[in-house]
Structure formats: C-alpha cells, structure tokens
Motif scaffolding. Structure first.
Motif, PDB file in Angstrom:
ATOM      1  N   TYR A  12       0.817  -1.215   0.000  1.00  0.00           N
ATOM      2  CA  TYR A  12       0.000   0.000   0.000  1.00  0.00           C
ATOM      3  C   TYR A  12       0.851   1.267   0.000  1.00  0.00           C
ATOM      4  O   TYR A  12       0.372   2.341   0.369  1.00  0.00           O
ATOM      5  N   THR A  13       2.121   1.147  -0.412  1.00  0.00           N
ATOM      6  CA  THR A  13       2.991   2.326  -0.374  1.00  0.00           C
ATOM      7  C   THR A  13       2.500   3.425  -1.302  1.00  0.00           C
ATOM      8  O   THR A  13       2.766   4.603  -1.064  1.00  0.00           O
ATOM      9  N   ASN A  14       1.771   3.070  -2.361  1.00  0.00           N
ATOM     10  CA  ASN A  14       1.269   4.087  -3.280  1.00  0.00           C
ATOM     11  C   ASN A  14       0.148   4.916  -2.652  1.00  0.00           C
ATOM     12  O   ASN A  14      -0.235   5.959  -3.182  1.00  0.00           O
ATOM     13  N   ALA A  16       0.432   5.961   0.569  1.00  0.00           N
ATOM     14  CA  ALA A  16       1.038   6.471   1.800  1.00  0.00           C
ATOM     15  C   ALA A  16       0.647   7.916   2.091  1.00  0.00           C
ATOM     16  O   ALA A  16       0.279   8.260   3.219  1.00  0.00           O
ATOM     17  N   ASP A  17       0.745   8.796   1.087  1.00  0.00           N
ATOM     18  CA  ASP A  17       0.435  10.206   1.308  1.00  0.00           C
ATOM     19  C   ASP A  17      -1.027  10.400   1.697  1.00  0.00           C
ATOM     20  O   ASP A  17      -1.347  11.150   2.624  1.00  0.00           O
ATOM     21  N   THR A  18      -1.916   9.720   0.982  1.00  0.00           N
ATOM     22  CA  THR A  18      -3.351   9.844   1.280  1.00  0.00           C
ATOM     23  C   THR A  18      -3.662   9.305   2.669  1.00  0.00           C
ATOM     24  O   THR A  18      -4.407   9.926   3.436  1.00  0.00           O
ATOM     25  N   PHE A  19      -3.092   8.150   2.995  1.00  0.00           N
ATOM     26  CA  PHE A  19      -3.320   7.553   4.309  1.00  0.00           C
ATOM     27  C   PHE A  19      -2.816   8.450   5.423  1.00  0.00           C
ATOM     28  O   PHE A  19      -3.494   8.673   6.428  1.00  0.00           O
ATOM     29  N   ARG A  20      -1.597   9.001   5.264  1.00  0.00           N
ATOM     30  CA  ARG A  20      -1.018   9.895   6.273  1.00  0.00           C
ATOM     31  C   ARG A  20      -1.924  11.105   6.502  1.00  0.00           C
ATOM     32  O   ARG A  20      -2.162  11.528   7.637  1.00  0.00           O
ATOM     33  N   THR A  21      -2.463  11.665   5.417  1.00  0.00           N
ATOM     34  CA  THR A  21      -3.333  12.840   5.529  1.00  0.00           C
ATOM     35  C   THR A  21      -4.622  12.504   6.269  1.00  0.00           C
ATOM     36  O   THR A  21      -5.081  13.271   7.116  1.00  0.00           O
ATOM     37  N   LYS A  22      -5.198  11.357   5.965  1.00  0.00           N
ATOM     38  CA  LYS A  22      -6.423  10.943   6.650  1.00  0.00           C
ATOM     39  C   LYS A  22      -6.171  10.726   8.141  1.00  0.00           C
ATOM     40  O   LYS A  22      -6.990  11.115   8.985  1.00  0.00           O
ATOM     41  N   VAL A  23      -5.024  10.104   8.448  1.00  0.00           N
ATOM     42  CA  VAL A  23      -4.679   9.860   9.851  1.00  0.00           C
ATOM     43  C   VAL A  23      -4.554  11.167  10.611  1.00  0.00           C
ATOM     44  O   VAL A  23      -5.139  11.349  11.686  1.00  0.00           O
ATOM     45  N   PHE A  24      -3.774  12.105  10.067  1.00  0.00           N
ATOM     46  CA  PHE A  24      -3.592  13.389  10.736  1.00  0.00           C
ATOM     47  C   PHE A  24      -4.911  14.138  10.858  1.00  0.00           C
ATOM     48  O   PHE A  24      -5.205  14.761  11.878  1.00  0.00           O
ATOM     49  N   THR A 203      -6.604   1.251  10.576  1.00  0.00           N
ATOM     50  CA  THR A 203      -5.280   1.613  10.067  1.00  0.00           C
ATOM     51  C   THR A 203      -4.313   0.434  10.019  1.00  0.00           C
ATOM     52  O   THR A 203      -3.280   0.517   9.361  1.00  0.00           O
ATOM     53  N   THR A 204      -4.653  -0.654  10.714  1.00  0.00           N
ATOM     54  CA  THR A 204      -3.743  -1.809  10.722  1.00  0.00           C
ATOM     55  C   THR A 204      -3.629  -2.442   9.342  1.00  0.00           C
ATOM     56  O   THR A 204      -2.698  -3.202   9.086  1.00  0.00           O
ATOM     57  N   LYS A 205      -4.546  -2.107   8.458  1.00  0.00           N
ATOM     58  CA  LYS A 205      -4.441  -2.563   7.069  1.00  0.00           C
ATOM     59  C   LYS A 205      -3.140  -2.064   6.449  1.00  0.00           C
ATOM     60  O   LYS A 205      -2.532  -2.727   5.613  1.00  0.00           O
ATOM     61  N   TYR A 206      -2.704  -0.869   6.902  1.00  0.00           N
ATOM     62  CA  TYR A 206      -1.500  -0.252   6.358  1.00  0.00           C
ATOM     63  C   TYR A 206      -0.286  -0.452   7.266  1.00  0.00           C
ATOM     64  O   TYR A 206       0.843  -0.559   6.791  1.00  0.00           O
ATOM     65  N   THR A 207      -0.514  -0.466   8.578  1.00  0.00           N
ATOM     66  CA  THR A 207       0.612  -0.514   9.511  1.00  0.00           C
ATOM     67  C   THR A 207       1.118  -1.919   9.774  1.00  0.00           C
ATOM     68  O   THR A 207       2.266  -2.108  10.189  1.00  0.00           O
ATOM     69  N   GLY A 208       0.258  -2.918   9.571  1.00  0.00           N
ATOM     70  CA  GLY A 208       0.663  -4.295   9.812  1.00  0.00           C
ATOM     71  C   GLY A 208       0.508  -4.736  11.263  1.00  0.00           C
ATOM     72  O   GLY A 208       0.777  -5.880  11.602  1.00  0.00           O
ATOM     73  N   LEU A 209       0.076  -3.817  12.154  1.00  0.00           N
ATOM     74  CA  LEU A 209      -0.133  -4.180  13.555  1.00  0.00           C
ATOM     75  C   LEU A 209      -1.414  -4.995  13.692  1.00  0.00           C
ATOM     76  O   LEU A 209      -2.249  -5.032  12.794  1.00  0.00           O
TER      77      LEU A 209
END
Length: 248
Positions: A12-14, A16-24, A203-209
């Motif tokens: 899911y690295t492509n 990353a920017d969108t995910f980071r923005t949603k998280v913040f 978010t664990t879908k992206y973080t792997g936790l």
C-alpha cells in the motif's frame, strides 16, 4: 499447514500520502478539537460554550491544517521536481558521469563490474530509463508516490471536520433536549474513544499491527489528551472567573 493456501502480499505504499493525511486529519479532529471541547467542558458546565468553542476550533483548524497540508505537499513536490530537473541536465551534459554512477549503484547491489557496465551501457541508450534509475537509486523517489496537493489539502480539512464534529454531537443534542451535563460529557468522551478505536483498528491494514494493538494505541493516546484537557479546564475555572457582563 501443507494444505494452507497462501495469498499474494499486497503493498500500500502508493497510498502512503493519502493515508497519512487521513490519519492526521481524523486524529487532529478527534484528539485536538475534542480535547479543546473537553477542556471547555471542564472550565464551564455550559453546553453552548462547549459547542461554540468546538465549532470555532473545528473551522479554524480545518482552514489552517488544510492549507498547511497543501503548502507542505506543494513545496515538497517543487523541491523534488527541481532535483529531477538537475538530473535531466546532468544526463544531457555529463553522460559519462551518470554512467559511472549507474555502475556504482549496481556494484553496491552485488553485481560484478563487468555486469554493472553492461547494464549501465544498455540503460544509457534511453535517457528516460537513466532518469528513472537515478530517481530510484540516488534521489530515492518514484513519481507515483506524489499526490495532488489540492486533493490532500481537501482530504485533511474533510477528515478533520468529521473528527471535530463527532465529540460535539452530545452537547449539540443537549441544546435541544434536556440532558444532564455530565451525561453529555461522558457520551462525548465515549464517542471520541470509540471512534479512535475503530479508526486505529482500520489503520492496521497499512501498519501491519494487530487490530487490537492499533485500537489500544489510539485509545490510549486519546485518553491521555482528554483527561489532561479536562483537568486543565477545571484548574482554570478555579483561577479565572467570567465577569457577569460577559456571561452566556
């Protein structure tokens, strides 16, 4: 175990920017604005004051964070584009230097000098291929990782507004229906913590936790912020008194 069906790994690295923005965005709304609202609740047991404080914070943060995300992403892209421009210039004007750099990259990856020279000579026939190799090996970037700054700015504002409004729902309802103040306060905190838990699990879908750890981490950080803000509001109420003329 031998009959276990293995599924291909999905990256899911492509995103990353969108995910980071949603998280913040969602965290700033739930924790940042939620803490302000809870702090106001600690200062005054007046639902209207809490709602107005929360709404002002939500509007202000939506503008500031959205614009900030747009500017930071745009500047980052400009910096990278400038570096790419420099690489294009070097490829056009110093091809031997670029060839030597390519050879160095491949040797570091474990290839022999002979193999590295052959690969470099093949790539040097196409400037776009050389540029992409330089981006990957020297600049450590790929064009696909960049998102539109306007899109990220709107995403930041949108998710922040959602996160900021959720904690205010019980206090808004109490303006129309008689509800004990502390019931609204506890409901607000419950909504925030539950939302953080759900979001942390997602978010664990992206973080792997694990889903449990993702939820606990979000709830734990949120709980610290909420308790701290409420206590701060209570302390301020002991030292600051609103003049009668400024009452609500």
């Amino acid at each position: 175990m031998e009959n276990e069906i293995k599924e291909p790994v999905k990256h899911y690295t492509n995103e990353a920017d969108t995910f980071r923005t949603k998280v913040f965005g969602i965290q700033d709304g739930l924790i940042g604005i939620g803490s302000i609202a809870i702090g106001a609740a600690g200062f005054s047991q007046e639902p209207l004051l809490v709602v107005i404080t929360g709404l002002i914070a939500t509007i202000g943060q939506a503008f500031s964070m959205g614009i900030g995300e747009y500017i930071s992403t745009r500047v980052r892209m400009q910096v990278i584009q400038n570096e790419i421009k420099k690489e294009k210039y070097e490829i056009d004007n110093f091809p031997e230097k670029e060839r030597d750099e390519l050879i160095g990259f491949y040797i570091k990856k474990g290839l022999s000098r002979e193999e590295s020279e052959k690969i470099a000579d093949i790539f040097m026939k196409n400037k776009e291929t050389v540029l992409r190799e330089m981006m990957l090996n020297e600049l450590k970037i790929t064009p696909e990782e960049f998102e539109n700054p306007v899109k990220l700015g709107f995403l930041m504002s949108f998710y922040l507004i959602i996160g900021g409004l959720l904690p205010l729902i019980p206090f808004i309802i109490s303006l129309f229906i008689r509800i004990p103040f502390y019931a609204s306060l506890l409901s607000s905190m419950a909504i925030m913590l539950a939302s953080l838990g759900i979001f942390g699990s997602m978010t664990t879908k992206y973080t792997g936790l694990s889903k449990l750890r993702g939820a606990i981490e979000q709830i734990g950080t949120g709980l610290i912020a909420l308790i701290g803000s409420y206590v701060a509001g209570l302390l301020l109420a002991h030292f600051i008194t609103i003049p009668p003329g400024l009452g609500y």
